[in-house]
Design a protein around this motif. Structure first.
Motif, PDB file in Angstrom:
ATOM      1  N   VAL A  43     -42.848 -42.127 -64.298  1.00 46.92           N
ATOM      2  CA  VAL A  43     -43.642 -42.787 -65.337  1.00 46.92           C
ATOM      3  C   VAL A  43     -44.889 -43.374 -64.675  1.00 46.92           C
ATOM      4  O   VAL A  43     -44.852 -43.767 -63.506  1.00 46.92           O
ATOM      5  CB  VAL A  43     -42.822 -43.899 -66.031  1.00 46.92           C
ATOM      6  N   ALA A  44     -45.981 -43.413 -65.414  1.00 45.56           N
ATOM      7  CA  ALA A  44     -47.209 -44.074 -64.962  1.00 45.56           C
ATOM      8  C   ALA A  44     -47.852 -44.758 -66.160  1.00 45.56           C
ATOM      9  O   ALA A  44     -47.701 -44.308 -67.304  1.00 45.56           O
ATOM     10  CB  ALA A  44     -48.179 -43.083 -64.320  1.00 45.56           C
ATOM     11  N   VAL A  45     -48.562 -45.847 -65.902  1.00 45.52           N
ATOM     12  CA  VAL A  45     -49.182 -46.642 -66.970  1.00 45.52           C
ATOM     13  C   VAL A  45     -50.690 -46.515 -66.864  1.00 45.52           C
ATOM     14  O   VAL A  45     -51.270 -46.654 -65.774  1.00 45.52           O
ATOM     15  CB  VAL A  45     -48.755 -48.118 -66.871  1.00 45.52           C
ATOM     16  N   LEU A  46     -51.333 -46.268 -68.003  1.00 48.80           N
ATOM     17  CA  LEU A  46     -52.780 -46.124 -68.097  1.00 48.80           C
ATOM     18  C   LEU A  46     -53.328 -47.260 -68.951  1.00 48.80           C
ATOM     19  O   LEU A  46     -52.872 -47.471 -70.081  1.00 48.80           O
ATOM     20  CB  LEU A  46     -53.127 -44.768 -68.719  1.00 48.80           C
ATOM     21  N   ALA A  52     -41.394 -49.236 -64.874  1.00 46.05           N
ATOM     22  CA  ALA A  52     -42.783 -49.061 -65.301  1.00 46.05           C
ATOM     23  C   ALA A  52     -43.604 -50.328 -65.151  1.00 46.05           C
ATOM     24  O   ALA A  52     -44.836 -50.267 -65.089  1.00 46.05           O
ATOM     25  CB  ALA A  52     -42.828 -48.580 -66.750  1.00 46.05           C
ATOM     26  N   SER A  53     -42.958 -51.484 -65.103  1.00 50.12           N
ATOM     27  CA  SER A  53     -43.713 -52.739 -64.969  1.00 50.12           C
ATOM     28  C   SER A  53     -44.504 -52.783 -63.669  1.00 50.12           C
ATOM     29  O   SER A  53     -45.569 -53.399 -63.609  1.00 50.12           O
ATOM     30  CB  SER A  53     -42.762 -53.938 -65.054  1.00 50.12           C
ATOM     31  N   ARG A  54     -43.990 -52.119 -62.616  1.00 54.32           N
ATOM     32  CA  ARG A  54     -44.729 -52.090 -61.351  1.00 54.32           C
ATOM     33  C   ARG A  54     -46.035 -51.312 -61.511  1.00 54.32           C
ATOM     34  O   ARG A  54     -47.092 -51.745 -61.040  1.00 54.32           O
ATOM     35  CB  ARG A  54     -43.868 -51.460 -60.259  1.00 54.32           C
ATOM     36  N   SER A  55     -45.965 -50.170 -62.183  1.00 60.12           N
ATOM     37  CA  SER A  55     -47.177 -49.396 -62.442  1.00 60.12           C
ATOM     38  C   SER A  55     -48.119 -50.164 -63.361  1.00 60.12           C
ATOM     39  O   SER A  55     -49.344 -50.133 -63.185  1.00 60.12           O
ATOM     40  CB  SER A  55     -46.812 -48.043 -63.055  1.00 60.12           C
TER      41      SER A  55
END
Length: 405
Positions: free
Chosen positions: A180-183, A264-267
């Motif tokens: 997972v990655a967050v944008l 995902a919170s880390r990303s």
């Protein structure tokens, strides 16, 4: 009593006399023509039968008072439990209405014209009532999903999620798996969430979308290709570039890849930190990788950036059984000059060049580049600060004091 009234009264009396027989015929016809009906549990089949019976009974009421079409038709579905809407689709409901209408038409083939016309008009009203019931249910579910999605994205951003996060994500129909990655970017004036999701599907990805005021946050997860399970996964940077037109103008930062949505919170933390300082980097692009902004994030007080620099750059060199860390210190302190570094270490310039190559092979960063040298120098400084807090450690280069030139 007039002749017309007597005729209608006789028709109503006849309709009431055949309602029981019609219900039995409808039930048998559903078993014969609707495969999904037989596959239902007994309790659910009974609920569907109640809907059919209510439709037959309400037709008699409607025929007696056609002005009550709207509320009488809706009463057909009020007799069923609310969970029936989740187990019987709109298509199946329309098939049920068709069966009831067919049975009515067959039984009233020789009935007065008023009854045959009434069957057609009433079936139309019931079909519209069914569409209205399902539309309201879909709208309510859509609003609930939107609230739940906003809650999930907010919990990912704050890092305050608990063990219920996977179940909440699954309730949203999340098809992502694995990484997972967050944008994070700016919110456009008119956000097109459906267009973002379509673009993601074309890139074999699924999204969780959240609007945080002027920020638009997208959690990206890869979905398995339907046709080719062996296909190479689409890089998150490529997915982010495809989603870029759906964001507003200005900053757009992609957080690092993490193993699962639970992490995902880390990303998200990295993406948010990069989003807040990306304008400090003169050559920023859209999208910008959060890990390309590690020095700026560390200077701004981002603990995650500091931890990343120390663990990924400083620690591998400090734990290595050689003079790599010392060589890097000297090389950076001497303005990336091979000759000056070699003189300070009393080695040949080729030895310095060889050690720099080993450093690149070990940590993946090249100290000969200006930007990467800045990143590595920040890592060395932060690493020394971290070590000084746990043990008495001198700077390695201090073993070779500078000589006056």
């Amino acid at each position: 009593m007039t002749e017309l009234t007597q005729e209608k009264h006789a028709a109503i009396t006849w309709l009431r006399s055949i309602t029981g027989d019609l219900s039995t015929t409808v039930h048998k016809r559903m078993e014969q023509q609707l495969p999904w009906f037989l596959e239902m549990p007994p309790g659910r089949r009974s609920a569907v039968g109640l809907v059919a019976q209510a439709g037959i009974a309400s037709f008699v009421q409607w025929f007696e008072n056609p002005d009550a079409a709207t509320w009488v038709a809706r009463d057909v579905f009020d007799s069923a439990p609310r969970e029936l809407l989740r187990s019987v689709s709109l298509q199946q409901t329309l098939q049920l209405i068709r069966v009831v209408v067919d049975v009515f038409e067959e039984r009233t083939l020789n009935a007065p014209q008023s009854i045959r016309e009434g069957v057609l008009r009433y079936s139309r009203d019931v079909a519209f009532a069914a569409a209205d019931v399902y539309a309201r249910a879909a709208e309510a579910r859509g609003l609930w999903d939107a609230r739940l999605e906003a809650l999930v994205v907010d919990s990912i951003l704050t890092g305050e999620h608990d063990n219920e996060l996977p179940s909440r994500v699954a309730a949203l129909g999340w098809h992502g798996h694995g990484e997972v990655a967050v944008l994070v970017g700016t919110t456009p004036r008119q956000i097109e969430v459906d267009q973002l999701r379509r673009t993601a599907r074309h890139n074999q990805a699924d999204l969780l979308v959240g609007v945080q005021g002027s920020r638009l946050v997208v959690v990206m997860g890869r979905s398995k290709p339907a046709a080719d399970l062996e296909a190479e996964p689409v890089p998150f940077l490529q997915i982010a570039r495809a989603l870029e037109p759906g964001f507003g103008e200005g900053r757009l930062v992609l957080g690092p890849e993490v193993p699962s949505v639970v992490q995902a919170s880390r990303s998200a933390r990295a993406a948010l930190a990069g989003f807040s300082i990306v304008e400090a980097y003169r050559r920023s692009e859209r999208p910008m990788l959060a890990d390309d902004l590690l020095p700026e994030r560390a200077l701004a007080g981002d603990s995650l950036a500091r931890q990343t620099l120390v663990q990924n750059l400083y620690r591998p060199l400090a734990d290595h059984q050689s003079d790599l860390l010392l060589t890097l210190w000297c090389y950076l302190d001497n303005g990336r000059s091979l000759e000056a570094t070699a003189r300070e270490l009393f080695v040949h310039p080729n030895t310095v060049r060889y050690r720099l190559k080993r450093i690149t092979d070990l940590i993946g960063w090249d100290a000969t580049g200006a930007r990467e040298a800045l990143v590595m120098q920040c890592a060395l400084i932060l690493g020394q600060i971290a070590d000084s807090g746990t043990a008495e450690t001198n700077r390695p280069v201090s073993r070779y004091p500078r000589r006056d030139r």
